[in-house]
Design an enzyme around this catalytic site. Structure first.
Site, PDB file in Angstrom:
ATOM      1  N   ARG A 132      -0.880  -8.395  13.625  1.00 39.35           N
ATOM      2  CA  ARG A 132      -1.396  -7.469  12.602  1.00 39.35           C
ATOM      3  C   ARG A 132      -2.132  -8.227  11.495  1.00 39.35           C
ATOM      4  O   ARG A 132      -3.168  -7.776  11.006  1.00 39.35           O
ATOM      5  CB  ARG A 132      -0.241  -6.637  12.017  1.00 39.35           C
ATOM      6  CG  ARG A 132       0.289  -5.610  13.016  1.00 39.35           C
ATOM      7  CD  ARG A 132       1.634  -5.053  12.591  1.00 39.35           C
ATOM      8  NE  ARG A 132       1.593  -4.293  11.366  1.00 39.35           N
ATOM      9  CZ  ARG A 132       2.658  -4.050  10.596  1.00 39.35           C
ATOM     10  NH1 ARG A 132       3.842  -4.548  10.932  1.00 39.35           N
ATOM     11  NH2 ARG A 132       2.542  -3.337   9.510  1.00 39.35           N
ATOM     12  N   ARG A 176     -10.216   0.670   9.005  1.00 42.68           N
ATOM     13  CA  ARG A 176      -9.591  -0.612   9.322  1.00 42.68           C
ATOM     14  C   ARG A 176     -10.616  -1.631   9.815  1.00 42.68           C
ATOM     15  O   ARG A 176     -10.279  -2.765  10.082  1.00 42.68           O
ATOM     16  CB  ARG A 176      -8.644  -0.368  10.461  1.00 42.68           C
ATOM     17  CG  ARG A 176      -7.144  -0.467  10.435  1.00 42.68           C
ATOM     18  CD  ARG A 176      -6.368  -0.954   9.350  1.00 42.68           C
ATOM     19  NE  ARG A 176      -5.037  -1.297   9.779  1.00 42.68           N
ATOM     20  CZ  ARG A 176      -3.957  -0.562   9.560  1.00 42.68           C
ATOM     21  NH1 ARG A 176      -4.036   0.573   8.910  1.00 42.68           N
ATOM     22  NH2 ARG A 176      -2.782  -0.969   9.982  1.00 42.68           N
ATOM     23  N   LYS A 224       0.821  -1.217   0.000  1.00 40.21           N
ATOM     24  CA  LYS A 224       0.000   0.000   0.000  1.00 40.21           C
ATOM     25  C   LYS A 224       0.853   1.265   0.000  1.00 40.21           C
ATOM     26  O   LYS A 224       0.612   2.182  -0.757  1.00 40.21           O
ATOM     27  CB  LYS A 224      -0.924   0.056   1.232  1.00 40.21           C
ATOM     28  CG  LYS A 224      -2.037  -0.954   1.226  1.00 40.21           C
ATOM     29  CD  LYS A 224      -3.096  -0.619   2.270  1.00 40.21           C
ATOM     30  CE  LYS A 224      -2.587  -0.608   3.691  1.00 40.21           C
ATOM     31  NZ  LYS A 224      -2.071  -1.903   4.168  1.00 40.21           N
ATOM     32  N   ARG A 247      10.856  -1.062  11.176  1.00 36.34           N
ATOM     33  CA  ARG A 247       9.771  -0.559  12.029  1.00 36.34           C
ATOM     34  C   ARG A 247       9.618  -1.479  13.227  1.00 36.34           C
ATOM     35  O   ARG A 247       9.689  -2.693  13.081  1.00 36.34           O
ATOM     36  CB  ARG A 247       8.454  -0.534  11.231  1.00 36.34           C
ATOM     37  CG  ARG A 247       8.170   0.786  10.567  1.00 36.34           C
ATOM     38  CD  ARG A 247       6.990   0.716   9.640  1.00 36.34           C
ATOM     39  NE  ARG A 247       5.768   0.142  10.232  1.00 36.34           N
ATOM     40  CZ  ARG A 247       4.586   0.096   9.622  1.00 36.34           C
ATOM     41  NH1 ARG A 247       4.456   0.596   8.408  1.00 36.34           N
ATOM     42  NH2 ARG A 247       3.541  -0.426  10.203  1.00 36.34           N
ATOM     43  N   ARG A 281      11.247  -5.985   5.616  1.00 37.82           N
ATOM     44  CA  ARG A 281      11.146  -4.579   5.194  1.00 37.82           C
ATOM     45  C   ARG A 281      12.102  -3.689   5.986  1.00 37.82           C
ATOM     46  O   ARG A 281      12.253  -3.824   7.197  1.00 37.82           O
ATOM     47  CB  ARG A 281       9.701  -4.113   5.429  1.00 37.82           C
ATOM     48  CG  ARG A 281       9.453  -2.673   5.091  1.00 37.82           C
ATOM     49  CD  ARG A 281       7.996  -2.416   4.843  1.00 37.82           C
ATOM     50  NE  ARG A 281       7.155  -2.597   6.025  1.00 37.82           N
ATOM     51  CZ  ARG A 281       5.822  -2.523   5.985  1.00 37.82           C
ATOM     52  NH1 ARG A 281       5.198  -2.317   4.848  1.00 37.82           N
ATOM     53  NH2 ARG A 281       5.125  -2.691   7.091  1.00 37.82           N
TER      54      ARG A 281
HETATM   55  P1  AMP Z   1       0.136   0.903   9.277  1.00 41.09           P
HETATM   56  O1  AMP Z   1       1.284   1.812   9.042  1.00 41.09           O
HETATM   57  O2  AMP Z   1      -1.070   1.240   8.451  1.00 41.09           O
HETATM   58  O3  AMP Z   1       0.529  -0.551   9.173  1.00 41.09           O
HETATM   59  O4  AMP Z   1      -0.341   1.134  10.799  1.00 41.09           O
HETATM   60  C1  AMP Z   1       0.547   0.895  11.871  1.00 41.09           C
HETATM   61  C2  AMP Z   1      -0.264   0.768  13.159  1.00 41.09           C
HETATM   62  O5  AMP Z   1      -0.973   2.006  13.407  1.00 41.09           O
HETATM   63  C3  AMP Z   1      -1.351  -0.299  13.147  1.00 41.09           C
HETATM   64  O6  AMP Z   1      -0.843  -1.591  13.455  1.00 41.09           O
HETATM   65  C4  AMP Z   1      -2.299   0.218  14.221  1.00 41.09           C
HETATM   66  O7  AMP Z   1      -1.791  -0.024  15.516  1.00 41.09           O
HETATM   67  C5  AMP Z   1      -2.257   1.724  13.982  1.00 41.09           C
HETATM   68  N1  AMP Z   1      -3.292   2.140  13.016  1.00 41.09           N
HETATM   69  C6  AMP Z   1      -3.103   2.619  11.757  1.00 41.09           C
HETATM   70  N2  AMP Z   1      -4.272   2.903  11.166  1.00 41.09           N
HETATM   71  C7  AMP Z   1      -5.234   2.582  12.060  1.00 41.09           C
HETATM   72  C8  AMP Z   1      -6.662   2.630  12.040  1.00 41.09           C
HETATM   73  N3  AMP Z   1      -7.348   3.033  10.971  1.00 41.09           N
HETATM   74  N4  AMP Z   1      -7.321   2.237  13.166  1.00 41.09           N
HETATM   75  C9  AMP Z   1      -6.661   1.820  14.261  1.00 41.09           C
HETATM   76  N5  AMP Z   1      -5.322   1.733  14.345  1.00 41.09           N
HETATM   77  C10 AMP Z   1      -4.599   2.105  13.257  1.00 41.09           C
END
Ligand code: AMP
Length: 210
Positions: free
Chosen positions: A163, A88, A13, A152, A122
Site C-alpha cells: 500500500r 488515488r 485521513k 483490518r 491500528r
Molecule cells: P483505504 O481504506 O482508503 O485505505 O482503502 C482500502 C483499499 O481499498 C485500498 O488498499 C484499495 O485496495 C481499495 N481502494 C480504496 N480507494 C480506492 C481507489 N480510489 N482506487 C482503487 N482502489 C481503492
C-alpha cells in the site's frame, strides 16, 4: 464546499475526515469504506474488490470511478462532500475533473518513518473509531460504543508495504496535480495530537467555508 482528502495510508485521513465532516456538514465518501461494505455484504463489487484490497493493490479504475460518479449524483451529495481515498492516481483525478467540481485538496503530510507502525498498530471498530494498540492498555473493545476492536486484514506488514509503495508511485503525484490547479493545501501531521492537526485544518477551511 467539495473537498479531496489526500495522504498516505496511516496519515490520519479517517480520523480527520469524521471531524471535518461534522464541523463543515460535508458528506464523507470513503472509497475504502465502500469497498469494505461491499465485501462484507458479498456483492459483485465486493467479490471483485476483495483480492485487490487484501493484497493492498488498487481496485481497477473503471470500477472505482463508476462508483464515485454514481455516488455523487445522490441527493445527499448535493450540499458539499469530502472524498477520502479517491482519487488515488492521475487517471482517477482526470476522470473526477470530468464529472465533479472540486474546490480544494487537503494533503495530510506525515513522515514516512511513522507510517508502518501507525498502520500495523491500528485497531478499528465497526462504528468508525480507530485506536493505536499502544494507547489501548490491553482493552479490546471500543471506548465509544463498546464494539469489539479488530485489525483490518490489510493492516498487516506485507500488505502495508504494498500500500505504501502504491501510494508513493501512484497517489503522491496527485500533490503536484492539484498544486498545478491551485487547489492544494497542506497540513503536517505526526508530532501533534489529532486535535492539533484538526485546528490547523479548521484555520484553512474556515476561509473556504464562507
Ligand atoms: P483505504 O481504506 O482508503 O485505505 O482503502 C482500502 C483499499 O481499498 C485500498 O488498499 C484499495 O485496495 C481499495 N481502494 C480504496 N480507494 C480506492 C481507489 N480510489 N482506487 C482503487 N482502489 C481503492
Amino acid at each position: 464546499m467539495n473537498i479531496i482528502l489526500l495522504g498516505a495510508p496511516g496519515a490520519g485521513k479517517g480520523t480527520q475526515a469524521s471531524k471535518i465532516a461534522n464541523k463543515y456538514k460535508l458528506l464523507h465518501i470513503s472509497t475504502g469504506d465502500i469497498f469494505r461494505a461491499n465485501i462484507k455484504n458479498g456483492t459483485e463489487i465486493g467479490k471483485l474488490a476483495k483480492s485487490y484490497t487484501d493484497s493492498g493493490k488498487l481496485v481497477p479504475d473503471e470500477v472505482t470511478c463508476e462508483i464515485v460518479k454514481d455516488r455523487l449524483t445522490w441527493d445527499d451529495a448535493q450540499h458539499g462532500y469530502m472524498l477520502d481515498g479517491f482519487p488515488r492516481n492521475i487517471y482517477q483525478a482526470q476522470q473526477l475533473d470530468k464529472f465533479a467540481k472540486v474546490d480544494v485538496c487537503l494533503n495530510i503530510d506525515v513522515d514516512e518513518s511513522l507510517l508502518m507502525d501507525r498502520i500495523c498498530g491500528r485497531r478499528v471498530c465497526a462504528c468508525g473509531e480507530s485506536y493505536h494498540v499502544s494507547t489501548l492498555n490491553g482493552a479490546t473493545t471500543c471506548a465509544k460504543c463498546g464494539g469489539k476492536l479488530y485489525q483490518r486484514p490489510d493492516d498487516v506488514p506485507e500488505t502495508v508495504k504494498t500500500r505504501l509503495d502504491t501510494y508513493k508511485s501512484q497517489t503522491a503525484p496527485l500533490i503536484d496535480y492539484y498544486k498545478a490547479q491551485g487547489k492544494l493545501v497542506s497540513v503536517k501531521s505526526g508530532e501533534g495530537s489529532p486535535d492539533l492537526v484538526f485546528e490547523q485544518i479548521c484555520k484553512i477551511f474556515d476561509k473556504y467555508d464562507k
